[in-house]
Design a protein around this motif. Structure first.
Motif, PDB file in Angstrom:
ATOM      1  N   TRP A   1      -2.015   2.558  -9.277  1.00 41.97           N
ATOM      2  CA  TRP A   1      -3.044   1.575  -8.924  1.00 41.97           C
ATOM      3  C   TRP A   1      -2.882   0.328  -9.783  1.00 41.97           C
ATOM      4  CZ3 TRP A   1      -5.477   2.772  -4.623  1.00 41.97           C
ATOM      5  CH2 TRP A   1      -5.585   4.118  -4.251  1.00 41.97           C
ATOM      6  N   PRO A   2      -2.528  -0.808  -9.181  1.00 34.67           N
ATOM      7  CA  PRO A   2      -2.291  -2.015  -9.986  1.00 34.67           C
ATOM      8  C   PRO A   2      -3.590  -2.626 -10.507  1.00 34.67           C
ATOM      9  CG  PRO A   2      -2.126  -2.541  -7.649  1.00 34.67           C
ATOM     10  CD  PRO A   2      -2.308  -1.046  -7.745  1.00 34.67           C
ATOM     11  N   SER A   3      -3.517  -3.178 -11.692  1.00 30.67           N
ATOM     12  CA  SER A   3      -4.632  -3.992 -12.202  1.00 30.67           C
ATOM     13  C   SER A   3      -4.468  -5.400 -11.656  1.00 30.67           C
ATOM     14  CB  SER A   3      -4.601  -4.020 -13.733  1.00 30.67           C
ATOM     15  OG  SER A   3      -5.524  -4.996 -14.200  1.00 30.67           O
ATOM     16  N   VAL A   4      -5.553  -5.953 -11.121  1.00 32.42           N
ATOM     17  CA  VAL A   4      -5.474  -7.310 -10.557  1.00 32.42           C
ATOM     18  C   VAL A   4      -6.302  -8.300 -11.369  1.00 32.42           C
ATOM     19  CG1 VAL A   4      -4.963  -6.526  -8.220  1.00 32.42           C
ATOM     20  CG2 VAL A   4      -7.342  -6.809  -8.907  1.00 32.42           C
ATOM     21  N   HIS A   5      -6.716  -7.893 -12.576  1.00 39.81           N
ATOM     22  CA  HIS A   5      -7.399  -8.847 -13.446  1.00 39.81           C
ATOM     23  C   HIS A   5      -6.429  -9.978 -13.801  1.00 39.81           C
ATOM     24  CE1 HIS A   5     -10.911  -6.358 -13.856  1.00 39.81           C
ATOM     25  NE2 HIS A   5     -10.183  -5.330 -14.256  1.00 39.81           N
ATOM     26  N   PRO A   6      -6.920 -11.219 -13.903  1.00 42.62           N
ATOM     27  CA  PRO A   6      -6.019 -12.350 -14.186  1.00 42.62           C
ATOM     28  C   PRO A   6      -5.123 -12.116 -15.403  1.00 42.62           C
ATOM     29  CG  PRO A   6      -8.189 -13.159 -13.603  1.00 42.62           C
ATOM     30  CD  PRO A   6      -8.304 -11.661 -13.679  1.00 42.62           C
ATOM     31  N   GLN A   7      -5.654 -11.465 -16.434  1.00 42.88           N
ATOM     32  CA  GLN A   7      -4.845 -11.254 -17.632  1.00 42.88           C
ATOM     33  C   GLN A   7      -3.743 -10.209 -17.417  1.00 42.88           C
ATOM     34  OE1 GLN A   7      -8.105 -10.711 -17.326  1.00 42.88           O
ATOM     35  NE2 GLN A   7      -8.844  -8.983 -18.561  1.00 42.88           N
TER      36      GLN A   7
ATOM     37  N   ALA B   1       0.830  -1.207   0.000  1.00 46.88           N
ATOM     38  CA  ALA B   1       0.000   0.000   0.000  1.00 46.88           C
ATOM     39  C   ALA B   1       0.865   1.258   0.000  1.00 46.88           C
ATOM     40  CB  ALA B   1      -0.934   0.002   1.207  1.00 46.88           C
ATOM     41  N   GLN B   2       1.959   1.234   0.743  1.00 45.45           N
ATOM     42  CA  GLN B   2       2.862   2.393   0.771  1.00 45.45           C
ATOM     43  C   GLN B   2       3.534   2.595  -0.587  1.00 45.45           C
ATOM     44  OE1 GLN B   2       5.249   2.831   4.529  1.00 45.45           O
ATOM     45  NE2 GLN B   2       4.015   1.096   5.207  1.00 45.45           N
ATOM     46  N   LEU B   3       3.883   1.492  -1.261  1.00 39.48           N
ATOM     47  CA  LEU B   3       4.454   1.603  -2.603  1.00 39.48           C
ATOM     48  C   LEU B   3       3.449   2.223  -3.577  1.00 39.48           C
ATOM     49  CD1 LEU B   3       6.447  -1.619  -3.605  1.00 39.48           C
ATOM     50  CD2 LEU B   3       7.266   0.724  -3.607  1.00 39.48           C
ATOM     51  N   ILE B   4       2.185   1.828  -3.442  1.00 38.19           N
ATOM     52  CA  ILE B   4       1.136   2.341  -4.321  1.00 38.19           C
ATOM     53  C   ILE B   4       0.960   3.852  -4.131  1.00 38.19           C
ATOM     54  CG2 ILE B   4      -1.376   2.330  -4.717  1.00 38.19           C
ATOM     55  CD1 ILE B   4      -1.275  -0.732  -4.072  1.00 38.19           C
ATOM     56  N   MET B   5       0.974   4.309  -2.875  1.00 39.76           N
ATOM     57  CA  MET B   5       0.631   5.705  -2.572  1.00 39.76           C
ATOM     58  C   MET B   5       1.812   6.659  -2.524  1.00 39.76           C
ATOM     59  SD  MET B   5      -2.299   5.454   0.388  1.00 39.76           S
ATOM     60  CE  MET B   5      -1.360   4.390   1.497  1.00 39.76           C
ATOM     61  N   ASP B   6       2.939   6.194  -2.031  1.00 41.12           N
ATOM     62  CA  ASP B   6       4.013   7.114  -1.643  1.00 41.12           C
ATOM     63  C   ASP B   6       5.197   7.060  -2.608  1.00 41.12           C
ATOM     64  OD1 ASP B   6       5.851   8.705  -0.407  1.00 41.12           O
ATOM     65  OD2 ASP B   6       5.802   7.689   1.521  1.00 41.12           O
ATOM     66  N   PRO B   7       5.434   8.121  -3.394  1.00 39.97           N
ATOM     67  CA  PRO B   7       6.543   8.111  -4.345  1.00 39.97           C
ATOM     68  C   PRO B   7       7.919   7.992  -3.695  1.00 39.97           C
ATOM     69  CG  PRO B   7       5.519  10.291  -4.233  1.00 39.97           C
ATOM     70  CD  PRO B   7       4.633   9.357  -3.484  1.00 39.97           C
TER      71      PRO B   7
ATOM     72  N   ASP C   1       7.330 -10.780  -5.520  1.00 36.75           N
ATOM     73  CA  ASP C   1       6.573 -11.088  -6.736  1.00 36.75           C
ATOM     74  C   ASP C   1       5.512 -10.003  -6.981  1.00 36.75           C
ATOM     75  OD1 ASP C   1       5.022 -12.215  -8.812  1.00 36.75           O
ATOM     76  OD2 ASP C   1       5.401 -14.247  -8.119  1.00 36.75           O
ATOM     77  N   SER C   2       4.822  -9.601  -5.929  1.00 32.33           N
ATOM     78  CA  SER C   2       3.790  -8.558  -6.054  1.00 32.33           C
ATOM     79  C   SER C   2       4.414  -7.229  -6.479  1.00 32.33           C
ATOM     80  CB  SER C   2       3.050  -8.381  -4.722  1.00 32.33           C
ATOM     81  OG  SER C   2       2.459  -9.597  -4.299  1.00 32.33           O
ATOM     82  N   VAL C   3       5.592  -6.919  -5.934  1.00 29.23           N
ATOM     83  CA  VAL C   3       6.299  -5.698  -6.337  1.00 29.23           C
ATOM     84  C   VAL C   3       6.717  -5.799  -7.800  1.00 29.23           C
ATOM     85  CG1 VAL C   3       8.347  -4.264  -5.930  1.00 29.23           C
ATOM     86  CG2 VAL C   3       7.080  -5.197  -3.986  1.00 29.23           C
ATOM     87  N   TRP C   4       7.154  -6.999  -8.220  1.00 30.53           N
ATOM     88  CA  TRP C   4       7.521  -7.186  -9.629  1.00 30.53           C
ATOM     89  C   TRP C   4       6.315  -6.928 -10.539  1.00 30.53           C
ATOM     90  CZ3 TRP C   4       5.784 -10.456 -13.507  1.00 30.53           C
ATOM     91  CH2 TRP C   4       6.506 -10.393 -14.704  1.00 30.53           C
ATOM     92  N   GLN C   5       5.116  -7.349 -10.110  1.00 27.40           N
ATOM     93  CA  GLN C   5       3.913  -7.090 -10.912  1.00 27.40           C
ATOM     94  C   GLN C   5       3.706  -5.577 -11.067  1.00 27.40           C
ATOM     95  OE1 GLN C   5       2.272  -9.681 -12.268  1.00 27.40           O
ATOM     96  NE2 GLN C   5       3.204 -11.327 -11.066  1.00 27.40           N
ATOM     97  N   LEU C   6       3.919  -4.817  -9.985  1.00 26.59           N
ATOM     98  CA  LEU C   6       3.836  -3.354 -10.051  1.00 26.59           C
ATOM     99  C   LEU C   6       4.889  -2.810 -11.015  1.00 26.59           C
ATOM    100  CD1 LEU C   6       3.342  -2.256  -6.320  1.00 26.59           C
ATOM    101  CD2 LEU C   6       1.776  -1.780  -8.195  1.00 26.59           C
ATOM    102  N   TRP C   7       6.103  -3.328 -10.890  1.00 27.43           N
ATOM    103  CA  TRP C   7       7.230  -2.901 -11.744  1.00 27.43           C
ATOM    104  C   TRP C   7       6.922  -3.184 -13.215  1.00 27.43           C
ATOM    105  CZ3 TRP C   7      10.691  -5.547 -14.936  1.00 27.43           C
ATOM    106  CH2 TRP C   7      11.862  -4.874 -15.270  1.00 27.43           C
TER     107      TRP C   7
END
Length: 531
Positions: A486-492, A350-356, A405-411
């Motif tokens: 804001w990450p997309s969490v759709h399976p695709q 959440a902090q990664l999402i909000m805080d630059p 892994d979740s951070v990599w998805q954001l990246w």
């Protein structure tokens, strides 16, 4: 400890090493108290190649004897698989026995970080990037309503918290002592993030010990009420299902009831941890090692592992937390049971999402230090084994790998928004399981203090930020943005992290080479602009 007593055969000549992405080679195998060293002299030019493997990185070994020789298959925690063909049955058995014993030593002070002494680092160097005291001093906006408490000095109140924590100014240390007794493991609510845009906060804790008799703690209720005094309500994100929370209450745990915490709305978002998450990792790594080349079978195994659904849940829960703070303008308390696993996972994301400021290389490492190392994630228990171990599961769980892994998805979704590279995430994934540095040793700040980890080992985060180290870990395409991502969490939208799970394949090596070429092109362009 004398490592030599576990080494019956120290070196063997004429060993054949079969290693991913390299042709098989013949050379000398040596074993020390902490490493396997394989040396091969190349035919042309007389140059030699060495392979150094930290024994702590070995997750499982399998030996096969055929006639007068034997083969040892080594399966590593970073999902690499090596094979050693060793002449001589006795030598093979001795080497296998030494590897099994030395790779499984539990005594922290016998581990390699206590012996690692690189010439360019000093034990007198600063250990770590931040502290609760420095974090508090940097946020002047907090000082009107929040204070730095040293109630946990000497770790007497909560063994998994640091000695200093940030709490509401109106709550005295005597009150905190009562709240700590009402929270599992003494983990009373503490501030972990202040959102400068609207003054809202994220707090984290463990579950309240209400029990079947629905016990109350007035001080706990007051602490949470004080947090939302200037707001109409706050949210509690419980990382258990409603049913799990009810069951926990029958076992002495519990949750914040609406009648006692009227200003708080409880949201349940079940997140797997423990055995279920470890088994998911095992299934995924098994799928990635499937050599059948059958696409339907591969996709079926990938889906059955449920790993990507765990990534999806982590990102969606973190997104919900960020939405409560950023969009709705409310403070949030996060907890599950102990508050040392999924709680830390979603507060970090959440902090990664909000805080630059958390998205730069240094900012991200500081965030990990604050939210994982200082906040009491039990690294030694959770990372004792990876996906190959034959040992019975105890407290292993790949929460930190799930975070990376979740951070990599954001990246991957926001390639310009994060100031660090995939190489950093891969390095951290390896170091958490087996490291030259002391950063991920032990299960809490208290344990690191009692074993003098900060005095006798080097800090990984400091090492990664040295000028000669940091370039490959920086994102050459990084562009600062104040906007939330804001990450997309759709399976695709979610992909298998090939860089980690398929890192020892030719396809992934080609991707690494492409990324290196991009880095070189950006650097060359930068030089042209300057001239």
């Amino acid at each position: 400890m004398e490592f030599s007593e576990h080494i019956k055969t120290a070196n063997v000549e004429d060993v054949v090493l079969r290693q991913p992405l390299h042709p098989s080679s013949r050379g000398t195998l040596c074993i020390t108290g902490h490493h396997l060293l394989f040396s091969v002299r190349e035919e042309e030019g007389g140059s030699s190649r060495q392979v150094l493997l930290l024994l702590r990185n070995i997750d499982a070994t399998e030996k096969r004897i055929a006639g007068s020789s034997g083969t040892i298959t080594i399966k590593c925690k970073d999902v690499q698989v090596l094979q050693l063909d060793i002449p001589g049955m006795e030598q093979c058995l001795n080497i296998a026995r030494s590897i099994e014993t030395l790779s499984g030593l539990d005594c922290v002070s016998d581990m390699y970080p206590f012996f690692y002494r690189p010439p360019d680092l000093s034990l007198q160097d600063q250990w770590g990037l931040s502290s609760p005291e420095r974090h508090y001093s940097q946020m002047k906006e907090l000082h009107d309503r929040w204070r730095l408490s040293t109630v946990n000095r000497g770790y007497s109140v909560c063994p998994t918290y640091p000695p200093a924590v940030i709490v509401p100014k109106e709550i005295t240390d005597d009150m905190l002592l009562k709240v700590a007794k009402f929270r599992q493991g003494g983990r009373f609510p503490v501030l972990c993030y202040y959102h400068r845009k609207n003054g809202m906060v994220i707090m984290r804790s463990s579950q309240p010990l209400t029990g079947a008799n629905r016990k109350r703690c007035r001080e706990d209720e007051l602490l949470l009420q004080v947090v939302i005094d200037d707001s109409d309500k706050g949210y509690i994100i419980d990382t258990r299902s409603r049913q799990q929370a009810q069951q926990a209450r029958m076992m002495g745990g519990g949750f914040e009831s609406k009648s006692c915490y009227s200003g708080w709305k409880r949201l349940h978002k079940q997140m797997e941890r423990g055995k279920a998450l470890q088994e998911s990792l095992i299934k995924l790594v098994e799928a990635c090692g499937d050599g059948s080349h059958n696409m339907d079978r591969w996709l079926s195994k990938l889906e059955n592992s449920k790993w990507l659904s765990h990534v999806q849940t982590a990102l969606s829960t973190a997104g919900l937390l960020a939405e409560c703070v950023e969009r709705d303008g409310h403070s949030v308390l996060v907890h599950g049971s102990e508050g040392t696993d999924s709680t830390l996972l979603i507060s970090t994301l959440a902090q990664l999402i909000m805080d630059p400021s958390c998205r730069t290389l240094e900012g991200f490492l500081t965030l990990l230090e604050r939210e994982w190392v200082q906040a009491g994630h039990p690294f030694q228990q959770r990372c004792a084994h990876s996906a190959f171990s034959h040992a019975r599961l105890q407290q292993e769980s790949p929460l930190f790998l799930l975070l990376l892994d979740s951070v990599w998805q954001l990246w991957h979704q926001f390639p310009l928004a994060l100031g660090f590279s995939e190489a950093l995430l891969l390095r951290l994934a390896t170091e958490a399981y087996a490291s030259d540095y002391g950063t991920f040793l032990c299960n809490s700040d208290q344990e690191r203090c009692s074993l003098e980890v900060k005095e006798k080992t080097h800090c990984l985060f400091q090492a990664l930020l040295r000028p000669k180290e940091r370039e490959p870990y920086s994102n050459p395409l990084y562009e600062h943005t104040e906007l939330a991502i804001w990450p997309s969490v759709h399976p695709q939208s979610l992909q298998l992290w090939r860089g980690f799970f398929l890192r020892w394949t030719l396809q992934t090596r080609h991707l690494e080479e492409a990324q290196e070429e991009i880095r070189n092109m950006v650097n060359e362009w930068g030089k042209l602009v300057l001239t």
